[in-house]
Structure formats: C-alpha cells, structure tokens
Design a protein around this motif. Sequence first.
Motif, PDB file in Angstrom:
ATOM      1  N   UNK A  39      41.445  52.662  39.307  1.00 28.21           N
ATOM      2  CA  UNK A  39      41.629  51.494  38.690  1.00 28.21           C
ATOM      3  C   UNK A  39      40.269  51.029  38.111  1.00 28.21           C
ATOM      4  N   UNK A  40      40.180  51.187  36.849  1.00 28.70           N
ATOM      5  CA  UNK A  40      38.889  50.853  36.018  1.00 28.70           C
ATOM      6  C   UNK A  40      39.292  49.541  35.488  1.00 28.70           C
ATOM      7  N   UNK A  41      38.531  48.291  35.966  1.00 29.24           N
ATOM      8  CA  UNK A  41      38.953  47.008  35.261  1.00 29.24           C
ATOM      9  C   UNK A  41      37.441  46.869  34.469  1.00 29.24           C
ATOM     10  N   UNK A  42      37.854  46.701  33.087  1.00 27.04           N
ATOM     11  CA  UNK A  42      36.883  46.457  32.229  1.00 27.04           C
ATOM     12  C   UNK A  42      36.744  45.017  32.125  1.00 27.04           C
ATOM     13  N   UNK A  43      35.495  44.551  32.073  1.00 27.74           N
ATOM     14  CA  UNK A  43      35.185  42.833  32.040  1.00 27.74           C
ATOM     15  C   UNK A  43      34.546  42.697  31.007  1.00 27.74           C
ATOM     16  N   UNK A  44      34.281  43.724  29.658  1.00 30.92           N
ATOM     17  CA  UNK A  44      33.807  43.267  28.606  1.00 30.92           C
ATOM     18  C   UNK A  44      34.685  42.503  27.625  1.00 30.92           C
ATOM     19  N   UNK A  81      46.213  44.394  40.744  1.00 27.99           N
ATOM     20  CA  UNK A  81      46.675  45.983  40.074  1.00 27.99           C
ATOM     21  C   UNK A  81      46.825  47.077  40.920  1.00 27.99           C
ATOM     22  N   UNK A  82      46.056  46.932  42.012  1.00 29.02           N
ATOM     23  CA  UNK A  82      46.066  47.966  43.082  1.00 29.02           C
ATOM     24  C   UNK A  82      47.243  48.418  43.731  1.00 29.02           C
ATOM     25  N   UNK A  83      47.884  49.323  43.743  1.00 26.06           N
ATOM     26  CA  UNK A  83      49.020  49.771  44.486  1.00 26.06           C
ATOM     27  C   UNK A  83      48.954  50.528  45.968  1.00 26.06           C
ATOM     28  N   UNK A  84      47.879  50.885  46.398  1.00 27.11           N
ATOM     29  CA  UNK A  84      47.529  51.773  47.458  1.00 27.11           C
ATOM     30  C   UNK A  84      47.695  51.029  48.535  1.00 27.11           C
ATOM     31  N   UNK A  85      48.113  51.487  49.716  1.00 33.25           N
ATOM     32  CA  UNK A  85      47.775  50.972  50.970  1.00 33.25           C
ATOM     33  C   UNK A  85      46.298  50.824  51.153  1.00 33.25           C
TER      34      UNK A  85
END
Length: 310
Positions: A39-44, A81-85
């Motif tokens: 998951x790439x969270x772009x903060x620009x 946003x993350x869906x993993x355990x």
Amino acid sequence: MTALWSIVIPTFHRPALLRQAVRSCMAARRPDGAALEIVVVDNSATGDAAEVCREMGFGEIRYVHEARSGLAHARNRGIDEARGEVLVFLDDDEHADENWLVELDRAFEASGADILCGWIEPDFAVAPERMAAYLTDFYRRDVERPSGADLSDILNYVGSGNSAFRRERCFGGGIRVDERFNHFGSEDIQLFRTLVAAGLRIAWAPKAVVHECIPVERASVPYLKARRRLQGQQRVFGMAIGGPLQKAKVPVFMAGGAAQAGLHAVLWLCSIVSGRRERATEHAIEIEGGLGKVFWTGASRRRIYGKSPD
C-alpha cells in the motif's frame, strides 16, 4: 503465520527511492502460505507517486492518495487501508533484505509479541570520510538486546520504519497516530507509547533487516546538530502532552538535558585542547541533544515535515 501481509509505504516526493523500496518488497521472500499487498500512501498534494506505481505495474501495489499533509495523516490512512493480518511500515527511503518478511514472521512466532521493530542499517550515498563510526551509530537501529527482547522501556530508540504490527490487536480498537505530531515528527514514538500503555508488547527482531538511504546532506554537521536538537525536543514534548506520570518526568528530563549539554561541553573543550577535532565535533552534536530537552517549548509549532521540495 498469516494469509495476508500489508506493507504500508508512506511517501512524499521521492520517486527514485520509492521505486527502490517497492522493488525490495516485491523481491522479498514471503512466509509460507502468505500473500502480500503493498500500500503506497502518497502524501503529496500533486499525487506524483501514482506514476511510479503505474510504471511498476500495479498488481500487488495499491496506490492511495492522502492529500492532507502530515506524517500522522499518511500513517493513519495506511492503517485504515491495510487489509492484512499483519501491517508492516517501511519508509520510502528504506529498502529491505530478501529475508526481511520471513524473519519478521519467525520473530512473531518466537516472541508472541504484538509489535516488532527490526534492524536498520544506514546506506550512505557517499561513504563518510570523517566520523564514520559515529555516523553509522547515529543512523543504525541496534538496541543491543537479544532477539525477542521487550523494548517498551526504550521507545525513544525505535521507530515506525521497519516495524510490524498484528493489525487487529493494535489498531482494531481505534488507536491511531496522534495528529499533533503531523509536522513535528516523533509521531511513531508517540504511537508506540500509546500501544504499550494499552497493554501491547513490542519486541526486537534484529534479523529482519532494512537499509536506510542517507544522502550527503544528512551526513553534514549542521543537519546532525539540528536533528539531534529536534530529537531532544520531541522526547520532552511527548511527555508534556501525556498523562500525569509522563508530565512529572518533564522537569527531570530537562535537568538531564542540561547535564548532558554541560558534560559534552566539557568533553568538547578537552577534545579541542587535545587536538581531537572529530571527537570535538561529535560532542558538539550531542550538546544539541541536551539543549533540545531544555528548550523544547514551542518547537512543536514549527512545520518541520510536509514541506514541498524546492
């Protein structure tokens, strides 16, 4: 251990480093039976990391644009946003060893911990000619404890880069990164404080290794002095906004900071007199750390992170 791992990479205007980070995640060996999402969270404000993700072929990469500027906003969006355990944070200037995820999995199984922090090794853009050992220690994360050791008493020496969380245990109850640290930094340490206060256990995973890219300017003496002072300010500010027990520590740490600055000032002078110029510079940097603990009020209002590049 788990079916899905989420690697969250917050990023801000660093496309070349982001590519390196993502490639290392895609090349990493996976724990048996595990799937992976990045998951790439772009903060620009401009969303320029989207092009990097497109170039690399989305596939396992999920692009998220978090336009609200700030470290806490970016990390919290990744958590949501993350869906993993398991949720793993990797900074955009870090790249992981091939066995990184496998070693994190083994450390979770062996320690039973809720949170892990792994080794960080500096990767200098230009090998330092001066103060090489000091610079390596400055940027390396090595807490000098055995694998699986509890880290709750030294949270100021860990951070969110190369950290892994059992997602539901840590964040299912609504704990998130404190937005007061959006532009001041140390948001990760404050998050760890909150998680430990909630009864969660953080452990050391030294075999899970990532490398942090250190550009030339971050090896300069002015930068090191400013960063060390900031670290002192962040440490005391985190206590000042805490509960009564944390607040009570503030004058103690301010006094300790004054003592630290005074001791290193004496050592700086001795090094100057004896002609040990590099040692004198190292002590001058450590003086700033002490002064940061003394002169911390108002520092959190400065916008240190989230500035657009020139």
